[in-house]
Scaffold this active site. Structure first.
Site, mmCIF file in Angstrom:
data_model
loop_
_atom_site.group_PDB
_atom_site.id
_atom_site.type_symbol
_atom_site.label_atom_id
_atom_site.label_comp_id
_atom_site.label_asym_id
_atom_site.label_seq_id
_atom_site.Cartn_x
_atom_site.Cartn_y
_atom_site.Cartn_z
ATOM 1 N N GLY A 81 0.991 -1.377 0.027
ATOM 2 C CA GLY A 81 0.136 -0.018 0.055
ATOM 3 C C GLY A 81 0.729 1.136 -0.101
ATOM 4 C CE LYS A 132 -0.507 -9.386 1.399
ATOM 5 N NZ LYS A 132 -1.144 -9.723 2.649
ATOM 6 C CG ASP A 177 -1.072 -0.582 8.245
ATOM 7 O OD1 ASP A 177 -1.831 0.195 7.976
ATOM 8 O OD2 ASP A 177 -1.127 -1.750 7.352
ATOM 9 N NE ARG A 213 -26.192 11.257 11.835
ATOM 10 C CZ ARG A 213 -26.833 11.038 12.507
ATOM 11 N NH1 ARG A 213 -27.121 10.227 13.667
ATOM 12 N NH2 ARG A 213 -28.188 11.829 12.474
HETATM 13 O O1 F6P Z 1 -1.256 -1.767 4.950
HETATM 14 C C1 F6P Z 1 -1.813 -0.577 4.540
HETATM 15 C C2 F6P Z 1 -3.324 -0.517 4.490
HETATM 16 O O2 F6P Z 1 -3.545 0.896 3.856
HETATM 17 C C3 F6P Z 1 -4.083 -1.070 5.479
HETATM 18 O O3 F6P Z 1 -4.020 -0.067 6.612
HETATM 19 C C4 F6P Z 1 -5.406 -1.211 5.174
HETATM 20 O O4 F6P Z 1 -6.022 -2.284 5.731
HETATM 21 C C5 F6P Z 1 -5.014 -1.742 3.646
HETATM 22 O O5 F6P Z 1 -3.753 -1.258 3.401
HETATM 23 C C6 F6P Z 1 -6.042 -1.189 2.727
HETATM 24 O O6 F6P Z 1 -5.558 -2.211 1.405
HETATM 25 P P1 F6P Z 1 -6.316 -1.648 -0.112
HETATM 26 O O7 F6P Z 1 -5.237 -0.826 -0.750
HETATM 27 O O8 F6P Z 1 -6.209 -2.972 -0.622
HETATM 28 O O9 F6P Z 1 -7.569 -1.198 0.072
#
Ligand code: F6P
Length: 361
Positions: A14, A80, A137, A275
């Site tokens: 990410g 991923k 993270d 909310r």
């Molecule tokens: O690992 C970074 C992150 O932003 C996480 O905090 C989050 O759960 C995930 O990637 C979101 O992944 P994607 O880019 O597939 O939405």
């Protein structure tokens, strides 16, 4: 001493704020040694797919445009997004890509998952690698801080500040859902910075009734509003994760637990309206903070220094106020770093009156 003359750099996982500052630091440091730098596009895809996707980077790429101030990755990244093939197959193509470009080593800017995956490709293909940790993270092992975490904290803290203002106007309990996957660093750091009333993290179990009590206590004290921070990776009281999406290889991506909490609270405390705000990918794309740009510069320079000394198969880390390096094997063995539930962040949160779940102060 090493024979390094030509290196590759790629960003994997990410994205986050500060990646371009890392790329700039690597390119500038390497160029000053007379090395060539190949920017590999879209994570490892640029080396494993045909045609190979890369761009030769020079100091001009980064002097003509203020890249260090811009978030995202100049090179593109993959989170991923690849179909799973056998490790051997991808490692083989990875090694061939590196050989075709004539790279002596590769700098991988990634989180814990990328360090694991790409270090395996490198090991299998006999490619020298140096890792630089980045992730909002902040769960990459050993390093106290990864590039991008501080900037994401800034985005979350600004969101808490803004929610506090509207919560006051409408006498509401506003819930902010933040990212972080299975680690609560982002939630806890920003809840502390923003002065939230409640912070729920995956590492600590919680009780909805206890949150209800906390909100009642706030009302009794004469305050009519509250801000609650919840990490996307917390489970429901029944022990289930809430899944927001699936990635390209069918894995679950968290998202939506803020809404669950909101409806549970509304059932038990209807006069304190809630909310939900889900910050989502905004957390990955804020303006890189001074700290992240500084870390990026130090990590980039350190990575090139390691290559110059011939010290490869290591990841640079920030530890006790300085840049150090640990073997990738050790980093990968440690897995993911979760929030220390007995550490200063949780302790301070409790001492200033935040509900952080069912853990003794
Ligand atoms: O690992 C970074 C992150 O932003 C996480 O905090 C989050 O759960 C995930 O990637 C979101 O992944 P994607 O880019 O597939 O939405």
């Amino acid at each position: 001493m090493s024979n390094t003359k030509k290196i590759g750099i790629l960003t994997s996982g990410g994205d986050c704020a500060g990646l371009n500052a890392v790329i700039r630091a690597v390119v500038n440091s390497a160029s000053r040694l007379g090395w060539e730098v190949y920017g590999i596009k879209n994570g490892t895809d640029g080396l494993t797919e045909k045609p190979l996707a890369y761009e030769i980077l020079t100091v001009h790429n980064f002097s003509d445009t203020p890249w260090p101030r811009i978030s995202g990755s100049y090179l593109g990244s993959l989170n991923k997004g690849v179909k799973m093939e056998s490790l051997e197959e991808v490692s083989k193509r990875f090694g061939e890509g590196v050989k075709t470009l004539g790279l002596d080593a590769i700098v991988v800017v990634g989180g814990d998952g990328s360090m694991n995956i790409v270090s395996n490709y490198c090991k299998n293909a006999g490619v020298k690698m140096v890792g630089i940790p980045k992730t909002i993270d902040n769960d990459t092992p050993i390093t106290e801080f990864s590039v991008g975490f501080n900037s994401a904290c800034q985005v979350c803290t600004a969101a808490i500040d803004s929610l506090d203002a509207t919560a006051r106007s409408h006498s509401r309990a506003l819930i902010l859902e933040v990212m972080g996957r299975d680690a609560g660093h982002l939630a806890m750091h920003s809840a502390l910075a923003g002065g939230a009333d409640v912070c729920l993290v995956p590492e600590i179990p919680y009780k909805i009734d206890a949150i209800v009590e906390k909100l009642k206590e706030i009302k009794v004290s004469g305050r009519n509003h509250a801000v609650l921070v919840v990490s996307e990776g917390i489970k429901t009281e029944n022990g289930e994760h809430i899944i927001g999406a699936k990635n390209l290889i069918g894995e679950n991506v968290y998202g939506g637990v803020g809404q669950y909490l909101s409806s549970e609270l509304n059932k038990r405390l209807p006069d304190f309206q809630t909310r939900v705000t889900t910050l989502g990918h905004l957390q990955r794309s804020g303006i890189p903070t001074a700290f992240d740009r500084m870390l990026a510069a130090i990590f980039g320079a350190k990575a090139v220094e390691l290559l110059e000394k011939g010290e490869t198969n290591k990841m640079v880390v920030w530890e006790d106020g300085e840049a150090k390096a640990y073997s990738l094997e050790e980093v990968v063995k440690k897995g993911t770093t979760l929030l220390d539930v007995h550490g200063d962040y949780v302790r301070a949160a409790q001492k200033i009156g935040m509900y952080v779940g069912e853990i003794k102060a």
